[in-house]
Scaffold this active site. Structure first.
Site, mmCIF file in Angstrom:
data_model
loop_
_atom_site.group_PDB
_atom_site.id
_atom_site.type_symbol
_atom_site.label_atom_id
_atom_site.label_comp_id
_atom_site.label_asym_id
_atom_site.label_seq_id
_atom_site.Cartn_x
_atom_site.Cartn_y
_atom_site.Cartn_z
ATOM 1 N N THR A 41 0.850 -1.147 -0.009
ATOM 2 C CA THR A 41 -0.075 -0.025 -0.022
ATOM 3 C C THR A 41 1.075 1.302 -0.093
ATOM 4 O O THR A 41 0.533 2.220 -0.424
ATOM 5 C CB THR A 41 -1.004 -0.104 1.404
ATOM 6 O OG1 THR A 41 -1.622 -1.089 1.114
ATOM 7 C CG2 THR A 41 -1.816 1.109 1.245
ATOM 8 N N ASP A 87 1.702 -7.189 -4.264
ATOM 9 C CA ASP A 87 0.906 -7.080 -3.137
ATOM 10 C C ASP A 87 1.379 -8.001 -2.352
ATOM 11 O O ASP A 87 1.793 -9.376 -2.674
ATOM 12 C CB ASP A 87 -0.487 -7.424 -3.618
ATOM 13 C CG ASP A 87 -1.428 -6.951 -2.329
ATOM 14 O OD1 ASP A 87 -1.555 -7.985 -1.641
ATOM 15 O OD2 ASP A 87 -1.957 -6.124 -2.552
ATOM 16 N N SER A 88 1.354 -7.704 -1.009
ATOM 17 C CA SER A 88 2.073 -8.643 0.007
ATOM 18 C C SER A 88 1.166 -10.332 0.229
ATOM 19 O O SER A 88 1.653 -10.991 0.590
ATOM 20 C CB SER A 88 1.872 -8.169 1.629
ATOM 21 O OG SER A 88 0.681 -7.962 2.000
ATOM 22 N N THR A 119 1.345 -4.895 4.499
ATOM 23 C CA THR A 119 1.128 -5.210 5.860
ATOM 24 C C THR A 119 0.657 -6.736 6.215
ATOM 25 O O THR A 119 1.101 -7.323 7.039
ATOM 26 C CB THR A 119 0.213 -4.043 6.636
ATOM 27 O OG1 THR A 119 -1.169 -4.371 5.911
ATOM 28 C CG2 THR A 119 0.881 -2.802 6.666
ATOM 29 N N ASP A 120 -0.183 -7.143 5.050
ATOM 30 C CA ASP A 120 -0.736 -8.378 5.265
ATOM 31 C C ASP A 120 0.127 -9.708 5.654
ATOM 32 O O ASP A 120 -0.077 -10.482 6.548
ATOM 33 C CB ASP A 120 -1.773 -8.710 4.172
ATOM 34 C CG ASP A 120 -3.117 -7.986 4.077
ATOM 35 O OD1 ASP A 120 -3.232 -7.356 5.002
ATOM 36 O OD2 ASP A 120 -3.525 -7.943 2.986
ATOM 37 N N GLN A 302 -3.827 -21.094 19.553
ATOM 38 C CA GLN A 302 -4.502 -20.189 18.717
ATOM 39 C C GLN A 302 -4.887 -18.706 19.569
ATOM 40 O O GLN A 302 -5.397 -17.940 18.935
ATOM 41 C CB GLN A 302 -6.169 -20.589 18.522
ATOM 42 C CG GLN A 302 -6.176 -22.119 17.813
ATOM 43 C CD GLN A 302 -7.484 -22.740 17.537
ATOM 44 O OE1 GLN A 302 -8.246 -22.147 17.571
ATOM 45 N NE2 GLN A 302 -7.545 -24.039 17.300
ATOM 46 N N CYS A 303 -4.353 -18.907 20.723
ATOM 47 C CA CYS A 303 -4.241 -17.695 21.498
ATOM 48 C C CYS A 303 -3.277 -16.895 21.179
ATOM 49 O O CYS A 303 -2.184 -17.573 20.738
ATOM 50 C CB CYS A 303 -4.361 -18.174 23.080
ATOM 51 S SG CYS A 303 -5.497 -19.180 23.766
#
Length: 386
Positions: A41, A87-88, A119-120, A302-303
Protein backbone atom coordinates in the site's frame (compact mmCIF):
# COMPACT_ATOMS: atom_id res chain seq x y z
CA UNK A 1 -5.71 -25.81 6.44
CA UNK A 2 -3.03 -23.57 4.99
CA UNK A 3 0.17 -24.49 3.21
CA UNK A 4 3.47 -22.65 2.95
CA UNK A 5 4.62 -22.69 -0.64
CA UNK A 6 2.88 -25.99 -1.35
CA UNK A 7 1.44 -26.04 -4.86
CA UNK A 8 2.18 -22.34 -5.34
CA UNK A 9 4.15 -21.10 -8.30
CA UNK A 10 4.94 -17.42 -8.62
CA UNK A 11 3.89 -16.36 -12.14
CA UNK A 12 6.80 -13.94 -12.40
CA UNK A 13 9.89 -14.06 -10.22
CA UNK A 14 10.69 -10.51 -9.09
CA UNK A 15 14.13 -9.07 -9.65
CA UNK A 16 16.03 -6.07 -8.29
CA UNK A 17 18.45 -3.64 -9.88
CA UNK A 18 22.22 -4.01 -9.66
CA UNK A 19 22.75 -0.30 -8.92
CA UNK A 20 20.32 1.32 -6.45
CA UNK A 21 19.61 5.01 -7.05
CA UNK A 22 20.53 7.75 -4.58
CA UNK A 23 17.44 9.55 -3.23
CA UNK A 24 18.90 12.30 -1.04
CA UNK A 25 22.31 13.65 -2.06
CA UNK A 26 22.28 16.08 0.89
CA UNK A 27 21.82 13.34 3.48
CA UNK A 28 24.74 12.44 5.72
CA UNK A 29 27.37 10.46 3.80
CA UNK A 30 28.58 9.01 7.11
CA UNK A 31 25.80 6.41 7.00
CA UNK A 32 24.15 4.73 4.01
CA UNK A 33 20.82 2.92 3.97
CA UNK A 34 19.30 0.83 1.18
CA UNK A 35 15.52 1.11 0.79
CA UNK A 36 14.02 -1.89 -1.00
CA UNK A 37 10.42 -1.44 -2.12
CA UNK A 38 8.76 -4.81 -2.69
CA UNK A 39 5.21 -3.51 -3.18
CA UNK A 40 2.27 -2.89 -0.89
CA UNK A 41 0.00 0.00 0.00
CA UNK A 42 2.75 2.47 0.86
CA UNK A 43 3.63 3.08 -2.80
CA UNK A 44 0.23 2.53 -4.40
CA UNK A 45 -1.91 5.07 -6.21
CA UNK A 46 -5.61 5.13 -7.03
CA UNK A 47 -6.67 4.25 -10.55
CA UNK A 48 -9.63 5.60 -12.50
CA UNK A 49 -11.94 3.08 -10.84
CA UNK A 50 -10.78 4.16 -7.36
CA UNK A 51 -8.90 0.95 -6.59
CA UNK A 52 -5.31 0.97 -5.36
CA UNK A 53 -2.47 -0.45 -7.39
CA UNK A 54 1.33 -0.22 -7.65
CA UNK A 55 3.01 2.02 -10.22
CA UNK A 56 6.65 1.19 -10.95
CA UNK A 57 8.98 4.10 -10.23
CA UNK A 58 6.28 6.26 -8.63
CA UNK A 59 7.41 5.81 -5.02
CA UNK A 60 11.04 6.57 -5.90
CA UNK A 61 10.00 9.84 -7.55
CA UNK A 62 7.81 10.68 -4.56
CA UNK A 63 10.60 10.07 -2.07
CA UNK A 64 13.03 12.25 -4.01
CA UNK A 65 10.80 15.19 -3.14
CA UNK A 66 10.63 14.45 0.62
CA UNK A 67 12.53 17.38 2.17
CA UNK A 68 13.28 15.63 5.47
CA UNK A 69 15.47 13.06 3.78
CA UNK A 70 17.86 15.80 2.67
CA UNK A 71 18.70 16.83 6.21
CA UNK A 72 22.01 15.89 7.84
CA UNK A 73 20.03 13.95 10.45
CA UNK A 74 19.22 11.33 7.81
CA UNK A 75 21.66 8.89 6.27
CA UNK A 76 22.09 8.84 2.53
CA UNK A 77 19.32 6.63 1.14
CA UNK A 78 19.54 4.50 -1.97
CA UNK A 79 16.44 3.06 -3.58
CA UNK A 80 15.70 -0.24 -5.29
CA UNK A 81 12.39 -1.95 -6.04
CA UNK A 82 10.96 -5.28 -7.07
CA UNK A 83 10.18 -5.79 -10.73
CA UNK A 84 7.33 -6.54 -10.78
CA UNK A 85 5.99 -4.98 -7.59
CA UNK A 86 3.98 -7.43 -5.48
CA UNK A 87 0.98 -7.12 -3.23
CA UNK A 88 1.92 -8.71 0.08
CA UNK A 89 -0.83 -11.33 -0.36
CA UNK A 90 1.18 -12.62 -3.36
CA UNK A 91 4.42 -12.99 -1.39
CA UNK A 92 5.87 -16.50 -1.26
CA UNK A 93 9.13 -18.05 -0.02
CA UNK A 94 10.76 -17.44 -3.40
CA UNK A 95 10.21 -13.70 -2.88
CA UNK A 96 11.72 -13.87 0.62
CA UNK A 97 14.78 -15.39 -1.01
CA UNK A 98 14.90 -12.49 -3.49
CA UNK A 99 14.94 -10.02 -0.59
CA UNK A 100 17.60 -11.99 1.29
CA UNK A 101 19.75 -12.22 -1.84
CA UNK A 102 19.43 -8.48 -2.44
CA UNK A 103 20.58 -7.76 1.12
CA UNK A 104 23.43 -10.23 0.71
CA UNK A 105 24.54 -8.61 -2.55
CA UNK A 106 24.64 -5.13 -1.01
CA UNK A 107 25.50 -6.11 2.56
CA UNK A 108 28.93 -4.49 2.70
CA UNK A 109 27.84 -1.38 0.78
CA UNK A 110 25.28 -0.17 3.33
CA UNK A 111 24.98 0.32 7.07
CA UNK A 112 21.34 -0.70 7.24
CA UNK A 113 18.35 -1.79 5.20
CA UNK A 114 14.69 -0.76 5.01
CA UNK A 115 12.26 -3.16 3.32
CA UNK A 116 8.99 -1.53 2.29
CA UNK A 117 6.33 -4.23 2.31
CA UNK A 118 2.59 -4.72 2.33
CA UNK A 119 1.16 -5.22 5.80
CA UNK A 120 -0.81 -8.44 5.33
CA UNK A 121 2.19 -10.80 5.23
CA UNK A 122 4.87 -8.53 6.67
CA UNK A 123 5.19 -10.62 9.84
CA UNK A 124 5.85 -13.74 7.77
CA UNK A 125 8.54 -11.97 5.74
CA UNK A 126 10.18 -10.49 8.84
CA UNK A 127 10.26 -13.91 10.51
CA UNK A 128 11.66 -15.60 7.40
CA UNK A 129 14.39 -12.98 6.95
CA UNK A 130 15.36 -13.23 10.62
CA UNK A 131 16.27 -16.88 10.08
CA UNK A 132 17.75 -16.69 6.58
CA UNK A 133 20.06 -13.76 7.40
CA UNK A 134 22.58 -15.61 9.56
CA UNK A 135 25.09 -13.74 11.75
CA UNK A 136 23.38 -10.45 10.91
CA UNK A 137 25.27 -7.46 12.30
CA UNK A 138 23.22 -4.64 10.73
CA UNK A 139 19.62 -3.45 11.11
CA UNK A 140 17.03 -4.72 8.65
CA UNK A 141 13.80 -2.79 9.22
CA UNK A 142 10.50 -3.72 7.58
CA UNK A 143 7.76 -1.13 7.38
CA UNK A 144 4.80 -0.13 5.28
CA UNK A 145 1.56 1.72 5.77
CA UNK A 146 -2.18 1.38 6.00
CA UNK A 147 -2.68 4.30 3.60
CA UNK A 148 -0.70 5.20 0.46
CA UNK A 149 1.99 7.86 0.58
CA UNK A 150 -0.15 10.19 -1.53
CA UNK A 151 -3.13 10.18 0.88
CA UNK A 152 -3.48 13.32 3.07
CA UNK A 153 -3.85 11.40 6.37
CA UNK A 154 -1.31 8.73 5.53
CA UNK A 155 0.89 6.96 8.03
CA UNK A 156 3.37 6.17 5.26
CA UNK A 157 5.57 9.24 5.65
CA UNK A 158 6.18 8.90 9.38
CA UNK A 159 6.69 5.13 9.23
CA UNK A 160 9.24 5.40 6.44
CA UNK A 161 11.21 8.33 7.87
CA UNK A 162 11.47 6.74 11.29
CA UNK A 163 12.41 3.37 9.84
CA UNK A 164 15.24 5.06 7.92
CA UNK A 165 16.52 6.76 11.08
CA UNK A 166 16.52 3.44 12.94
CA UNK A 167 18.18 1.60 10.03
CA UNK A 168 20.99 4.13 10.19
CA UNK A 169 21.91 3.09 13.73
CA UNK A 170 24.85 0.80 14.45
CA UNK A 171 23.45 -0.79 17.64
CA UNK A 172 20.78 -2.96 16.01
CA UNK A 173 21.76 -6.35 14.69
CA UNK A 174 18.45 -7.99 13.87
CA UNK A 175 15.38 -7.97 11.64
CA UNK A 176 12.64 -5.70 12.98
CA UNK A 177 9.26 -4.27 12.07
CA UNK A 178 8.66 -0.57 12.63
CA UNK A 179 5.06 0.52 12.61
CA UNK A 180 3.02 3.23 14.30
CA UNK A 181 5.85 4.66 16.45
CA UNK A 182 7.06 1.26 17.78
CA UNK A 183 9.92 -1.03 16.82
CA UNK A 184 9.26 -4.76 17.23
CA UNK A 185 11.42 -7.83 16.85
CA UNK A 186 10.35 -9.14 13.46
CA UNK A 187 9.84 -12.77 14.47
CA UNK A 188 7.77 -11.75 17.51
CA UNK A 189 5.34 -9.60 15.58
CA UNK A 190 1.78 -10.06 14.26
CA UNK A 191 -0.63 -7.92 12.32
CA UNK A 192 -3.43 -7.35 14.81
CA UNK A 193 -5.73 -4.85 13.11
CA UNK A 194 -6.80 -4.50 9.48
CA UNK A 195 -7.69 -0.82 9.75
CA UNK A 196 -5.85 0.88 12.61
CA UNK A 197 -2.66 2.83 11.98
CA UNK A 198 -1.17 0.87 14.90
CA UNK A 199 -1.71 -2.38 13.02
CA UNK A 200 1.09 -4.46 14.58
CA UNK A 201 1.91 -5.74 18.03
CA UNK A 202 4.29 -8.17 19.68
CA UNK A 203 2.04 -10.30 21.91
CA UNK A 204 4.63 -12.18 23.98
CA UNK A 205 7.58 -9.80 23.92
CA UNK A 206 7.87 -6.05 24.57
CA UNK A 207 8.64 -3.56 21.82
CA UNK A 208 12.34 -2.91 21.26
CA UNK A 209 11.97 0.85 20.89
CA UNK A 210 9.42 3.64 20.97
CA UNK A 211 9.82 6.70 18.76
CA UNK A 212 8.28 9.90 20.06
CA UNK A 213 10.09 13.18 20.34
CA UNK A 214 13.21 11.02 20.69
CA UNK A 215 14.18 7.45 19.89
CA UNK A 216 14.03 5.37 23.06
CA UNK A 217 15.66 1.98 22.54
CA UNK A 218 15.47 -0.65 25.26
CA UNK A 219 19.00 -1.95 24.79
CA UNK A 220 18.71 -4.92 27.16
CA UNK A 221 16.07 -6.40 24.87
CA UNK A 222 18.26 -6.36 21.78
CA UNK A 223 19.97 -9.41 20.33
CA UNK A 224 23.67 -9.64 21.03
CA UNK A 225 25.99 -8.84 18.10
CA UNK A 226 27.04 -11.97 16.20
CA UNK A 227 30.47 -13.53 16.51
CA UNK A 228 30.59 -15.02 13.01
CA UNK A 229 30.65 -13.77 9.46
CA UNK A 230 27.38 -12.80 7.79
CA UNK A 231 25.88 -15.35 5.45
CA UNK A 232 22.52 -16.15 3.90
CA UNK A 233 20.81 -19.52 3.86
CA UNK A 234 17.90 -19.48 1.42
CA UNK A 235 14.60 -21.14 2.22
CA UNK A 236 14.17 -23.90 -0.32
CA UNK A 237 12.07 -26.53 1.49
CA UNK A 238 8.58 -25.17 2.04
CA UNK A 239 6.35 -28.25 2.21
CA UNK A 240 4.79 -27.17 5.50
CA UNK A 241 1.07 -27.06 6.24
CA UNK A 242 -0.83 -25.32 9.04
CA UNK A 243 -3.95 -26.92 10.51
CA UNK A 244 -6.33 -24.97 12.74
CA UNK A 245 -8.12 -27.40 15.05
CA UNK A 246 -11.82 -26.63 15.57
CA UNK A 247 -14.47 -28.56 17.52
CA UNK A 248 -15.65 -31.69 15.71
CA UNK A 249 -13.14 -31.35 12.87
CA UNK A 250 -12.37 -34.23 10.52
CA UNK A 251 -8.88 -35.64 10.86
CA UNK A 252 -9.16 -38.28 8.15
CA UNK A 253 -7.06 -36.22 5.73
CA UNK A 254 -4.02 -36.78 7.96
CA UNK A 255 -3.75 -40.31 6.52
CA UNK A 256 -3.13 -38.93 3.04
CA UNK A 257 -0.69 -36.35 4.44
CA UNK A 258 1.32 -39.10 6.16
CA UNK A 259 1.49 -41.33 3.10
CA UNK A 260 1.81 -38.78 0.27
CA UNK A 261 5.48 -38.13 0.99
CA UNK A 262 5.37 -34.48 -0.09
CA UNK A 263 4.77 -32.84 3.31
CA UNK A 264 7.75 -32.25 5.62
CA UNK A 265 6.13 -30.37 8.50
CA UNK A 266 2.73 -29.81 10.11
CA UNK A 267 1.87 -26.92 12.44
CA UNK A 268 -1.14 -27.60 14.64
CA UNK A 269 -2.99 -24.58 15.99
CA UNK A 270 -4.45 -26.01 19.19
CA UNK A 271 -6.48 -24.54 22.04
CA UNK A 272 -5.10 -22.66 25.02
CA UNK A 273 -1.70 -23.87 26.15
CA UNK A 274 -1.70 -26.71 23.63
CA UNK A 275 -4.91 -28.54 24.47
CA UNK A 276 -6.77 -30.79 22.03
CA UNK A 277 -9.89 -32.99 22.16
CA UNK A 278 -9.14 -35.92 24.49
CA UNK A 279 -12.07 -38.06 23.31
CA UNK A 280 -10.92 -37.90 19.69
CA UNK A 281 -8.41 -40.74 19.88
CA UNK A 282 -8.14 -40.83 16.09
CA UNK A 283 -6.47 -37.40 16.21
CA UNK A 284 -3.71 -38.65 18.51
CA UNK A 285 -3.27 -41.73 16.32
CA UNK A 286 -3.05 -39.50 13.23
CA UNK A 287 -0.37 -37.31 14.83
CA UNK A 288 1.59 -40.40 15.82
CA UNK A 289 1.39 -41.64 12.22
CA UNK A 290 2.69 -38.28 10.94
CA UNK A 291 5.68 -38.41 13.28
CA UNK A 292 6.40 -42.03 12.35
CA UNK A 293 6.36 -40.97 8.67
CA UNK A 294 9.17 -38.51 9.39
CA UNK A 295 7.00 -35.39 9.43
CA UNK A 296 7.85 -32.75 12.04
CA UNK A 297 4.69 -31.86 13.98
CA UNK A 298 4.66 -28.67 16.07
CA UNK A 299 1.89 -27.59 18.44
CA UNK A 300 1.08 -23.88 18.62
CA UNK A 301 -1.76 -22.07 20.32
CA UNK A 302 -4.69 -20.27 18.76
CA UNK A 303 -4.37 -17.77 21.59
CA UNK A 304 -2.45 -14.57 20.89
CA UNK A 305 -0.79 -14.49 24.32
CA UNK A 306 0.70 -17.31 26.33
CA UNK A 307 2.91 -20.35 26.07
CA UNK A 308 2.30 -23.89 24.79
CA UNK A 309 2.83 -26.39 27.61
CA UNK A 310 2.04 -29.90 26.40
CA UNK A 311 2.83 -31.36 29.82
CA UNK A 312 0.08 -29.38 31.55
CA UNK A 313 -2.82 -31.67 30.59
CA UNK A 314 -2.93 -35.43 30.05
CA UNK A 315 -3.92 -35.09 26.40
CA UNK A 316 -1.01 -32.74 25.76
CA UNK A 317 1.37 -35.16 27.46
CA UNK A 318 0.09 -37.89 25.16
CA UNK A 319 0.88 -35.74 22.13
CA UNK A 320 4.38 -35.06 23.45
CA UNK A 321 4.97 -38.77 24.02
CA UNK A 322 4.13 -39.56 20.40
CA UNK A 323 6.64 -36.95 19.14
CA UNK A 324 4.66 -33.72 18.79
CA UNK A 325 6.80 -30.81 19.98
CA UNK A 326 5.62 -27.52 21.56
CA UNK A 327 6.00 -24.21 19.77
CA UNK A 328 6.30 -22.52 23.17
CA UNK A 329 5.44 -18.81 22.82
CA UNK A 330 6.33 -18.44 19.14
CA UNK A 331 3.89 -16.81 16.76
CA UNK A 332 2.48 -18.99 14.00
CA UNK A 333 4.44 -16.85 11.53
CA UNK A 334 7.72 -17.55 13.31
CA UNK A 335 6.94 -21.25 13.75
CA UNK A 336 6.16 -21.81 10.06
CA UNK A 337 9.20 -19.94 8.76
CA UNK A 338 11.57 -21.40 11.36
CA UNK A 339 10.53 -24.93 10.46
CA UNK A 340 10.93 -24.24 6.73
CA UNK A 341 14.36 -22.73 7.41
CA UNK A 342 15.52 -25.77 9.40
CA UNK A 343 14.18 -28.17 6.80
CA UNK A 344 16.08 -26.17 4.17
CA UNK A 345 19.26 -26.76 6.19
CA UNK A 346 18.93 -30.46 5.45
CA UNK A 347 18.33 -31.47 9.07
CA UNK A 348 16.73 -34.81 9.81
CA UNK A 349 13.24 -34.86 11.40
CA UNK A 350 14.81 -35.66 14.77
CA UNK A 351 17.28 -32.80 14.46
CA UNK A 352 14.49 -30.43 13.41
CA UNK A 353 12.42 -31.41 16.43
CA UNK A 354 15.36 -30.64 18.68
CA UNK A 355 16.42 -27.33 17.11
CA UNK A 356 12.82 -26.10 16.80
CA UNK A 357 12.86 -25.88 20.60
CA UNK A 358 16.09 -23.85 20.66
CA UNK A 359 16.01 -20.07 20.71
CA UNK A 360 17.82 -19.05 17.51
CA UNK A 361 16.93 -15.38 16.91
CA UNK A 362 15.01 -14.32 20.00
CA UNK A 363 11.83 -15.82 18.57
CA UNK A 364 10.92 -17.80 21.67
CA UNK A 365 11.54 -18.58 25.30
CA UNK A 366 11.64 -22.04 26.75
CA UNK A 367 9.10 -22.63 29.57
CA UNK A 368 11.85 -22.14 32.14
CA UNK A 369 12.66 -18.71 30.73
CA UNK A 370 9.23 -17.31 29.95
CA UNK A 371 9.41 -13.54 29.81
CA UNK A 372 7.49 -11.53 32.38
CA UNK A 373 6.30 -8.64 30.23
CA UNK A 374 5.37 -6.67 33.32
CA UNK A 375 9.04 -6.38 34.31
CA UNK A 376 10.78 -3.06 34.00
CA UNK A 377 12.94 -2.57 30.94
CA UNK A 378 16.09 -2.46 33.02
CA UNK A 379 15.42 -5.91 34.48
CA UNK A 380 15.17 -7.67 31.14
CA UNK A 381 18.09 -9.49 29.61
CA UNK A 382 18.81 -10.13 25.94
CA UNK A 383 17.10 -13.38 24.91
CA UNK A 384 19.23 -14.17 21.87
CA UNK A 385 21.93 -16.75 21.71
CA UNK A 386 25.44 -15.25 21.65
Amino acid sequence: MAALGAGYESPVSPSTADSPQLLNPRGSSLRKVLILYTGGTIGMARGEDGSLGPIPGALRRRLQSVDELNQELFPQCFFDEFDPLLDSADMCPEDWCTMASCIERHYYDFDGFVVLHGTDTMAYTASALSFMLEQLSKPVILTGSQLPMEEPLTDARSNLLRAVIIAGRADLTEVCIFFGSKLFRGNRCKKMDANALTAFDSPNFPELAVVGTEVKIHHRLLCNPPKGRFRVHLMTVTEVIVVCVVPGFSDSFFDSVATAGNVKGVILLLYGCGNAPARKTSFLAACSKLVTAGIVVVACSQCIHGNVELEKYAVGRAFAECGVIPGHDMTAEATVTKLAYLLSKGLSPGECRKVMQDNLRGEMFSPAKTLDVSSSWTDLQSPCSP
